[in-house]
Scaffold this motif. Structure first.
Motif, PDB file in Angstrom:
ATOM      1  N   PHE A  16       0.838  -1.197   0.000  1.00 39.44           N
ATOM      2  CA  PHE A  16       0.000   0.000   0.000  1.00 39.44           C
ATOM      3  C   PHE A  16       0.877   1.252   0.000  1.00 39.44           C
ATOM      4  CE2 PHE A  16      -2.575   3.161   2.379  1.00 39.44           C
ATOM      5  CZ  PHE A  16      -3.626   3.256   1.496  1.00 39.44           C
ATOM      6  N   SER A  17       1.902   1.280   0.867  1.00 42.64           N
ATOM      7  CA  SER A  17       2.793   2.438   0.952  1.00 42.64           C
ATOM      8  C   SER A  17       3.512   2.669  -0.358  1.00 42.64           C
ATOM      9  CB  SER A  17       3.829   2.232   2.060  1.00 42.64           C
ATOM     10  OG  SER A  17       3.177   2.094   3.283  1.00 42.64           O
ATOM     11  N   ARG A  18       3.945   1.564  -0.978  1.00 42.81           N
ATOM     12  CA  ARG A  18       4.653   1.682  -2.245  1.00 42.81           C
ATOM     13  C   ARG A  18       3.741   2.307  -3.300  1.00 42.81           C
ATOM     14  NH1 ARG A  18       6.569  -2.994  -6.060  1.00 42.81           N
ATOM     15  NH2 ARG A  18       7.864  -1.794  -7.425  1.00 42.81           N
ATOM     16  N   GLY A  19       2.478   1.890  -3.315  1.00 46.03           N
ATOM     17  CA  GLY A  19       1.525   2.444  -4.264  1.00 46.03           C
ATOM     18  C   GLY A  19       1.323   3.929  -4.052  1.00 46.03           C
ATOM     19  N   ILE A  20       1.202   4.330  -2.794  1.00 49.65           N
ATOM     20  CA  ILE A  20       1.026   5.754  -2.482  1.00 49.65           C
ATOM     21  C   ILE A  20       2.265   6.530  -2.898  1.00 49.65           C
ATOM     22  CG2 ILE A  20       0.930   7.389  -0.566  1.00 49.65           C
ATOM     23  CD1 ILE A  20      -1.010   5.500   0.799  1.00 49.65           C
ATOM     24  N   PHE A  21       3.448   5.976  -2.558  1.00 51.82           N
ATOM     25  CA  PHE A  21       4.694   6.653  -2.899  1.00 51.82           C
ATOM     26  C   PHE A  21       4.806   6.835  -4.407  1.00 51.82           C
ATOM     27  CE2 PHE A  21       9.191   6.482  -4.056  1.00 51.82           C
ATOM     28  CZ  PHE A  21       9.634   7.611  -3.395  1.00 51.82           C
ATOM     29  N   LYS A  22       4.501   5.771  -5.140  1.00 47.66           N
ATOM     30  CA  LYS A  22       4.577   5.857  -6.603  1.00 47.66           C
ATOM     31  C   LYS A  22       3.624   6.917  -7.135  1.00 47.66           C
ATOM     32  CE  LYS A  22       5.074   2.352  -9.575  1.00 47.66           C
ATOM     33  NZ  LYS A  22       4.821   1.042 -10.151  1.00 47.66           N
ATOM     34  N   GLY A  23       2.414   6.960  -6.566  1.00 44.43           N
ATOM     35  CA  GLY A  23       1.424   7.937  -6.995  1.00 44.43           C
ATOM     36  C   GLY A  23       1.893   9.356  -6.730  1.00 44.43           C
ATOM     37  N   LEU A  24       2.445   9.566  -5.533  1.00 47.53           N
ATOM     38  CA  LEU A  24       2.935  10.896  -5.176  1.00 47.53           C
ATOM     39  C   LEU A  24       4.107  11.285  -6.060  1.00 47.53           C
ATOM     40  CD1 LEU A  24       2.780  10.754  -1.272  1.00 47.53           C
ATOM     41  CD2 LEU A  24       1.338  12.090  -2.809  1.00 47.53           C
ATOM     42  N   PHE A  25       4.995  10.317  -6.313  1.00 49.58           N
ATOM     43  CA  PHE A  25       6.165  10.587  -7.145  1.00 49.58           C
ATOM     44  C   PHE A  25       5.731  10.971  -8.547  1.00 49.58           C
ATOM     45  CE2 PHE A  25       9.660   9.220  -9.909  1.00 49.58           C
ATOM     46  CZ  PHE A  25      10.658  10.028  -9.393  1.00 49.58           C
ATOM     47  N   SER A  26       4.782  10.240  -9.104  1.00 52.49           N
ATOM     48  CA  SER A  26       4.291  10.540 -10.448  1.00 52.49           C
ATOM     49  C   SER A  26       3.657  11.919 -10.498  1.00 52.49           C
ATOM     50  CB  SER A  26       3.262   9.503 -10.887  1.00 52.49           C
ATOM     51  OG  SER A  26       3.860   8.247 -10.933  1.00 52.49           O
ATOM     52  N   ALA A  27       2.874  12.240  -9.463  1.00 48.99           N
ATOM     53  CA  ALA A  27       2.218  13.548  -9.422  1.00 48.99           C
ATOM     54  C   ALA A  27       3.258  14.660  -9.326  1.00 48.99           C
ATOM     55  CB  ALA A  27       1.259  13.614  -8.237  1.00 48.99           C
ATOM     56  N   ALA A  28       4.293  14.441  -8.510  1.00 46.45           N
ATOM     57  CA  ALA A  28       5.340  15.450  -8.359  1.00 46.45           C
ATOM     58  C   ALA A  28       6.092  15.623  -9.670  1.00 46.45           C
ATOM     59  CB  ALA A  28       6.317  15.043  -7.255  1.00 46.45           C
ATOM     60  N   GLN A  29       6.345  14.505 -10.351  1.00 51.10           N
ATOM     61  CA  GLN A  29       7.041  14.558 -11.626  1.00 51.10           C
ATOM     62  C   GLN A  29       6.216  15.318 -12.651  1.00 51.10           C
ATOM     63  OE1 GLN A  29       7.930  10.663 -13.037  1.00 51.10           O
ATOM     64  NE2 GLN A  29      10.084  11.126 -13.299  1.00 51.10           N
ATOM     65  N   ALA A  30       4.916  15.049 -12.679  1.00 51.92           N
ATOM     66  CA  ALA A  30       4.042  15.701 -13.638  1.00 51.92           C
ATOM     67  C   ALA A  30       3.955  17.189 -13.362  1.00 51.92           C
ATOM     68  CB  ALA A  30       2.656  15.067 -13.598  1.00 51.92           C
ATOM     69  N   ALA A  31       3.996  17.563 -12.069  1.00 48.05           N
ATOM     70  CA  ALA A  31       3.866  18.963 -11.710  1.00 48.05           C
ATOM     71  C   ALA A  31       5.176  19.727 -11.874  1.00 48.05           C
ATOM     72  CB  ALA A  31       3.395  19.079 -10.261  1.00 48.05           C
ATOM     73  N   GLU A  32       6.286  18.984 -11.975  1.00 48.68           N
ATOM     74  CA  GLU A  32       7.585  19.625 -12.091  1.00 48.68           C
ATOM     75  C   GLU A  32       7.687  20.359 -13.423  1.00 48.68           C
ATOM     76  OE1 GLU A  32      11.976  17.890 -12.690  1.00 48.68           O
ATOM     77  OE2 GLU A  32      10.928  17.168 -10.920  1.00 48.68           O
ATOM     78  N   PRO A  33       8.061  21.650 -13.397  1.00 50.88           N
ATOM     79  CA  PRO A  33       8.179  22.383 -14.657  1.00 50.88           C
ATOM     80  C   PRO A  33       9.324  21.801 -15.493  1.00 50.88           C
ATOM     81  CG  PRO A  33       8.950  23.719 -12.818  1.00 50.88           C
ATOM     82  CD  PRO A  33       8.394  22.463 -12.251  1.00 50.88           C
ATOM     83  N   ALA A  34       9.171  21.849 -16.804  1.00 51.35           N
ATOM     84  CA  ALA A  34      10.191  21.313 -17.695  1.00 51.35           C
ATOM     85  C   ALA A  34      11.468  22.131 -17.570  1.00 51.35           C
ATOM     86  CB  ALA A  34       9.673  21.331 -19.115  1.00 51.35           C
ATOM     87  N   LYS A  35      12.588  21.425 -17.477  1.00 52.90           N
ATOM     88  CA  LYS A  35      13.884  22.101 -17.393  1.00 52.90           C
ATOM     89  C   LYS A  35      14.333  22.485 -18.799  1.00 52.90           C
ATOM     90  CE  LYS A  35      15.778  19.696 -13.394  1.00 52.90           C
ATOM     91  NZ  LYS A  35      16.816  18.765 -12.930  1.00 52.90           N
ATOM     92  N   PRO A  36      15.148  23.544 -18.903  1.00 52.42           N
ATOM     93  CA  PRO A  36      15.717  23.870 -20.212  1.00 52.42           C
ATOM     94  C   PRO A  36      16.615  22.713 -20.670  1.00 52.42           C
ATOM     95  CG  PRO A  36      16.119  25.625 -18.607  1.00 52.42           C
ATOM     96  CD  PRO A  36      15.535  24.474 -17.868  1.00 52.42           C
ATOM     97  N   LEU A  37      16.717  22.501 -21.955  1.00 53.61           N
ATOM     98  CA  LEU A  37      17.514  21.380 -22.477  1.00 53.61           C
ATOM     99  C   LEU A  37      18.943  21.412 -21.963  1.00 53.61           C
ATOM    100  CD1 LEU A  37      16.480  20.927 -26.212  1.00 53.61           C
ATOM    101  CD2 LEU A  37      15.632  19.775 -24.189  1.00 53.61           C
ATOM    102  N   ALA A  38      19.519  22.603 -21.838  1.00 54.99           N
ATOM    103  CA  ALA A  38      20.913  22.712 -21.409  1.00 54.99           C
ATOM    104  C   ALA A  38      21.143  22.093 -20.027  1.00 54.99           C
ATOM    105  CB  ALA A  38      21.337  24.172 -21.417  1.00 54.99           C
ATOM    106  N   GLU A  39      20.103  22.025 -19.213  1.00 54.97           N
ATOM    107  CA  GLU A  39      20.247  21.478 -17.855  1.00 54.97           C
ATOM    108  C   GLU A  39      20.052  19.961 -17.796  1.00 54.97           C
ATOM    109  OE1 GLU A  39      17.881  23.490 -14.935  1.00 54.97           O
ATOM    110  OE2 GLU A  39      18.425  25.456 -15.730  1.00 54.97           O
ATOM    111  N   LEU A  40      19.571  19.386 -18.874  1.00 50.47           N
ATOM    112  CA  LEU A  40      19.310  17.942 -18.863  1.00 50.47           C
ATOM    113  C   LEU A  40      20.571  17.150 -19.181  1.00 50.47           C
ATOM    114  CD1 LEU A  40      15.902  17.849 -20.781  1.00 50.47           C
ATOM    115  CD2 LEU A  40      16.291  17.927 -18.320  1.00 50.47           C
TER     116      LEU A  40
END
Ligand code: SF4
Length: 117
Positions: free
Chosen positions: A22-46
């Motif tokens: 259950f915890s793993r599922g929640i963590f994965k969900g939160l991680f995905s949401a955080a990733q989706a909400a993260e603004p795109a970095k400029p290409l030079a930073e990738l």
């Protein structure tokens, strides 16, 4: 182990496993949401995708499509998942929907290739 101890052990063990899953599922969900909400970095930073990355290995990512017998001449530049290009050290690089936060070479290839429409 007595029948009572065994039953108690199995009950506790199943609860621990259930909480862990259950915890793993929640963590994965939160991680995905955080990733989706993260603004795109400029290409030079990738950074460039490491072919040894777990996901990269799983889809057999290679930096040069000529080394992938299954590429049949296809490579990232003609893949629908490829976008946002620039030139780094004389080579075209871009982003890939599958490898968020990393750059892939325009001449790379992986088994998730899908020709642009
Ligand atoms: S999904 Fe397409 S763009 Fe991404 S690495 Fe594979 S071939 Fe390249």
């Amino acid at each position: 182990m007595s029948e009572m101890n065994r039953r108690k052990f199995l009950t506790v063990a199943s609860q621990v496993v259930g909480v862990a899953v259950f915890s793993r599922g929640i963590f994965k969900g939160l991680f995905s949401a955080a990733q989706a909400a993260e603004p795109a970095k400029p290409l030079a930073e990738l950074k460039m995708l490491d072919p040894k990355d777990t996901l990269a290995s799983a889809v057999k990512y290679v930096e040069d499509y000529k080394k992938a017998p299954t590429s049949k001449g296809n490579h990232c530049v003609s893949c629908q998942f490829y976008a946002k290009k620039e030139v780094k050290a004389g080579k075209e690089v871009g982003t890939c929907t599958i490898f968020q936060g990393k750059l892939v070479y325009g001449n790379a290839f992986c088994n998730s290739y899908s020709k642009k429409a």
